[in-house]
Design a protein around this motif. Structure first.
Motif, PDB file in Angstrom:
ATOM      1  N   VAL A   4       2.179   9.535  -6.373  1.00 38.90           N
ATOM      2  CA  VAL A   4       1.765   9.516  -4.963  1.00 38.90           C
ATOM      3  C   VAL A   4       1.896   8.081  -4.446  1.00 38.90           C
ATOM      4  O   VAL A   4       1.923   7.134  -5.238  1.00 38.90           O
ATOM      5  CB  VAL A   4       0.299   9.995  -4.786  1.00 38.90           C
ATOM      6  N   PRO A   5       1.981   7.889  -3.131  1.00 37.62           N
ATOM      7  CA  PRO A   5       2.047   6.529  -2.577  1.00 37.62           C
ATOM      8  C   PRO A   5       0.774   5.753  -2.914  1.00 37.62           C
ATOM      9  O   PRO A   5      -0.315   6.317  -2.989  1.00 37.62           O
ATOM     10  CB  PRO A   5       2.156   6.761  -1.063  1.00 37.62           C
ATOM     11  N   CYS A   6       0.926   4.466  -3.120  1.00 38.31           N
ATOM     12  CA  CYS A   6      -0.259   3.617  -3.334  1.00 38.31           C
ATOM     13  C   CYS A   6      -1.028   3.413  -2.036  1.00 38.31           C
ATOM     14  O   CYS A   6      -2.228   3.123  -2.061  1.00 38.31           O
ATOM     15  CB  CYS A   6       0.168   2.248  -3.877  1.00 38.31           C
ATOM     16  N   TRP A   7      -0.306   3.565  -0.911  1.00 35.65           N
ATOM     17  CA  TRP A   7      -0.896   3.195   0.369  1.00 35.65           C
ATOM     18  C   TRP A   7      -0.867   4.355   1.350  1.00 35.65           C
ATOM     19  O   TRP A   7       0.085   5.129   1.393  1.00 35.65           O
ATOM     20  CB  TRP A   7      -0.160   1.981   0.956  1.00 35.65           C
ATOM     21  N   ARG A   8      -1.897   4.419   2.149  1.00 35.80           N
ATOM     22  CA  ARG A   8      -1.987   5.447   3.190  1.00 35.80           C
ATOM     23  C   ARG A   8      -1.272   4.991   4.469  1.00 35.80           C
ATOM     24  O   ARG A   8      -0.689   5.812   5.186  1.00 35.80           O
ATOM     25  CB  ARG A   8      -3.467   5.716   3.500  1.00 35.80           C
ATOM     26  N   TYR A   9      -1.323   3.701   4.741  1.00 35.02           N
ATOM     27  CA  TYR A   9      -0.749   3.165   5.991  1.00 35.02           C
ATOM     28  C   TYR A   9      -0.466   1.684   5.774  1.00 35.02           C
ATOM     29  O   TYR A   9      -1.157   1.017   4.987  1.00 35.02           O
ATOM     30  CB  TYR A   9      -1.746   3.329   7.150  1.00 35.02           C
ATOM     31  N   ALA A  10       0.571   1.179   6.418  1.00 37.16           N
ATOM     32  CA  ALA A  10       0.902  -0.249   6.291  1.00 37.16           C
ATOM     33  C   ALA A  10       1.214  -0.836   7.659  1.00 37.16           C
ATOM     34  O   ALA A  10       1.794  -0.165   8.522  1.00 37.16           O
ATOM     35  CB  ALA A  10       2.091  -0.438   5.350  1.00 37.16           C
ATOM     36  N   MET A  11       0.820  -2.095   7.842  1.00 40.29           N
ATOM     37  CA  MET A  11       1.151  -2.836   9.066  1.00 40.29           C
ATOM     38  C   MET A  11       1.827  -4.148   8.670  1.00 40.29           C
ATOM     39  O   MET A  11       1.243  -4.959   7.945  1.00 40.29           O
ATOM     40  CB  MET A  11      -0.108  -3.118   9.888  1.00 40.29           C
ATOM     41  N   ILE A  12       3.058  -4.301   9.139  1.00 41.48           N
ATOM     42  CA  ILE A  12       3.825  -5.510   8.839  1.00 41.48           C
ATOM     43  C   ILE A  12       3.792  -6.406  10.072  1.00 41.48           C
ATOM     44  O   ILE A  12       4.277  -6.030  11.143  1.00 41.48           O
ATOM     45  CB  ILE A  12       5.277  -5.167   8.457  1.00 41.48           C
TER      46      ILE A  12
END
Length: 653
Positions: free
Chosen positions: A190-198
């Motif tokens: 599964v993804p390590c992250w739910r959401y990312a902001m760059i």
């Protein structure tokens, strides 16, 4: 190398917006210099400036895995770095929704929300208020290697048990597709992250562009924030298909339900047929290739219910390569520039129209109020001059008679002021009732009660009834608010008419207002709930409740946002309704006081009649100059709104 039309047009749009901000600032400076500003007006101007400065242009990219979505983002926006900035390779690279933006108050970094937060009902928007919940990775903008390595972190995965994945909403034991992804040891990635902001200072991001990269069609169903907030409110959505796979059933479903459906706005929704380089065949002539491509485009258009001109065939990979290598011929063949042009034509004018309309209504009202004040001053000075000129050659008794007449006018107006104060009291009562209906605290209580009913529910019917009652109550509040708004407007119409007849104040038409806009937003959310509920209907009780709970939290946050906007807009409307009356009352009171003082001084021989007339004539000329300046400011403001802004330094000075 051919210009990026989208980048160019966005630059022009940003310059227009900046010129508009400068023009409004010049108007504000002029108000301060002429002592025409007050706290209420200044607050309205500040809110207007804040909205313009914080203005964003949101572009979302939606696709199934392996459609070349990240590569297309690289080709359109980031080719100038001379490398592949966002990870793009065979298989799945975008593992979580990723927002690319620039906020100068924050460091150049990637903030990632752990996947474990999916166990809570809080939305990603709510988590944005708590930076400590996110993992932050910084990177060097001057180092492509540093940026590429940091961006790869967004694609990280980890193995978890099937039970954990199911709790996250990322594994369905009844799905044959999910079963194929189970590892040999019985775990699943599964993804390590739910959401990312760059957050990084790319020129377009600095100007307010926000790019949303979504992680495949499955995430659209499992992350309600995407379907209820981000995609509906994006100014443009690019739906990417692949020429080598055609249009799948899941893609048709997502296109119809979340992108092109009647639930949300239609402008700026584009379908892109990527990977057309897969059709390039050296054993075929150009005509055969184009015929095959046209056939693929027509098939895609028919399946999506679009005109063939609304499908944009491209090769993102070749477009990126061509830009990096400055290969004009390959860039033309990739057809990326055609997509950029279409996106620019769809996106920029529509966004500019929204900003212009919102700004124009507010600024025109502010300038009109300034005009009302100056007109009242000019009229008051003119009346004084007529009175004083009429005293030339007259004896002391006539001057005394005139002074007594002004005293009577002042007393009559002060009696009118008592009525005005009574009106203010009634106005406040209506305002309190209005904000009781739309109050945020009572709304949150209503949300909490609905949530509790759903949690306690044992049957689907109870959940449905709770949601139906939730929306019914909200609609009732808005409709009742319209009744209060109409009563306030009618009351102010009568008061404006009365003061106009009795005291010569300028009759002003209070602006109209309705909650219809917010009712429509609620209707969209209600349709979204019904569609989502019907989709979840066949799930077993536990799964249904988990999804429904997450969906409700996102839905509730959107409803709260709609009511917050409604409260802000109504507050501004109430100010616009009462402000002209208050300004005119203050001005008229001031003019009466000055008239009385002027005649008293002449009566007591403190001033000569001619000196006072000369003084008032100078004031009259000064007010006329202010009116002329205001008309010039209004003309410049209209030019600025029409994309023809020019500096107002000469006027402001």
């Amino acid at each position: 190398m051919a210009d990026n039309k989208l980048a160019h047009h966005f630059e022009v749009y940003s310059q227009w917006r900046k010129a508009l901000v400068d023009t409004i600032c010049d108007y504000r400076s002029w108000l301060n210099e002429q002592e025409l500003n007050d706290a209420q007006v200044d607050q309205r101007i500040q809110q207007l400036l804040d909205r313009l400065r914080e203005d964003k242009l949101n572009v979302a990219f939606v696709a199934e895995f392996s459609r070349g979505k990240s590569e297309l983002i690289n080709a359109i926006f980031f080719a100038g770095y001379g490398t592949r900035l966002l990870p793009s390779s065979a298989g799945r690279t975008t593992m979580c929704p990723t927002e690319l933006l620039y906020d100068k108050s924050k460091p150049t970094s990637i903030m990632m929300l752990p996947i474990e937060t999916r166990l809570s009902d809080a939305t990603t928007s709510e988590y944005k208020r708590y930076p400590d919940e996110w993992k932050t990775v910084t990177f060097e903008v001057d180092s492509n290697e540093s940026m590429v390595n940091a961006f790869k972190e967004v694609s990280s995965t980890k193995a978890v048990t099937l039970q954990e994945a199911e709790k996250y909403g990322l594994y369905d034991p009844n799905s044959a597709d999910d079963a194929l992804n189970i590892n040999k040891d019985g775990t699943i990635d599964v993804p390590c992250w739910r959401y990312a902001m760059i957050n990084f200072p790319h020129p377009l991001l600095e100007q307010g562009l926000v790019i949303l990269d979504t992680p495949g069609l499955n995430a659209i169903g499992t992350e309600p924030e995407l379907t209820l907030n981000m995609l509906p409110n994006a100014h443009a959505v690019l739906f990417i298909l692949a020429a080598d796979t055609g249009v799948t059933k899941s893609e048709i479903d997502v296109w119809r339900q979340y992108i092109s459906g009647t639930r949300w706005k239609q402008k700026g929704r584009l379908a892109v047929l990527n990977k057309i380089d897969g059709l390039w065949d050296e054993l075929k002539d150009e005509e055969e290739i184009q015929t095959e491509l046209a056939k693929q485009v027509k098939t895609s258009a028919d399946l999506l219910g679009l005109d063939v001109n609304h499908i944009y065939p491209v090769s993102a990979q070749k477009g990126l390569l061509a830009k990096v290598n400055s290969d004009e011929a390959l860039l033309a063949k990739s057809r990326v520039l055609e997509l950029e042009k279409a996106l620019s034509n769809e996106l920029i004018p529509a966004k500019k129209e929204i900003v212009r309309d919102n700004t124009q209504n507010e600024i025109e009202d502010l300038i009109a109020n300034s005009h009302v004040i100056l007109d009242a001053r000019f009229s008051g000075v003119n009346d004084q001059l007529l009175e004083l000129r009429g005293l030339r050659g007259k004896n002391e008794d006539v001057v005394e008679h005139m002074m007594n007449k002004v005293k009577v006018d002042k007393e009559n107006f002060e009696q009118g002021l008592q009525r005005f104060q009574a009106l203010r009291s009634i106005f406040s009562q209506h305002t309190n009732r209005l904000f009781t209906l739309l109050g945020m605290e009572s709304l949150k209580v209503h949300v909490h009660a609905t949530r509790q009913t759903m949690v306690d529910a044992s049957f689907t019917k109870t959940i449905r009834q709770a949601m139906d009652n939730f929306f019914s109550e909200l609609k009732t509040r808005l409709i009742s608010s319209d009744v209060q708004i109409d009563e306030i407007k009618q009351m102010m119409d009568v008061m404006y008419e009365k003061f106009s007849k009795e005291h010569g104040l300028r009759k002003s038409e209070p602006p109209a207002f309705t909650t219809l806009r917010y009712q429509k937003e609620l209707s969209k959310l209600e349709r979204a709930y019904k569609e989502q509920f019907n989709t979840a209907f066949n799930m077993i009780a536990h799964e249904k409740m988990t999804l429904t709970s997450k969906f409700f939290e996102t839905l509730a946050s959107r409803v709260i946002h709609v009511f917050e906007v409604a409260n802000r807009d109504i507050e501004n409307w109430l100010k616009a309704v009462i402000a002209p009356m208050e300004s005119q009352v203050r001005e008229h009171q001031l003019q009466l006081r000055r008239r009385l003082e002027s005649i008293k001084r002449i009566y007591k021989a403190t001033d000569t009649l001619e000196d006072r007339i000369a003084e008032l004539e100078a004031i009259e000329r000064s007010i006329q100059a202010q009116l002329d300046d205001l008309n010039v400011l209004r003309m410049h403001m209209r030019n600025a709104l029409a994309f023809e802004a020019e500096p107002l330094a000469t006027v402001a000075a």
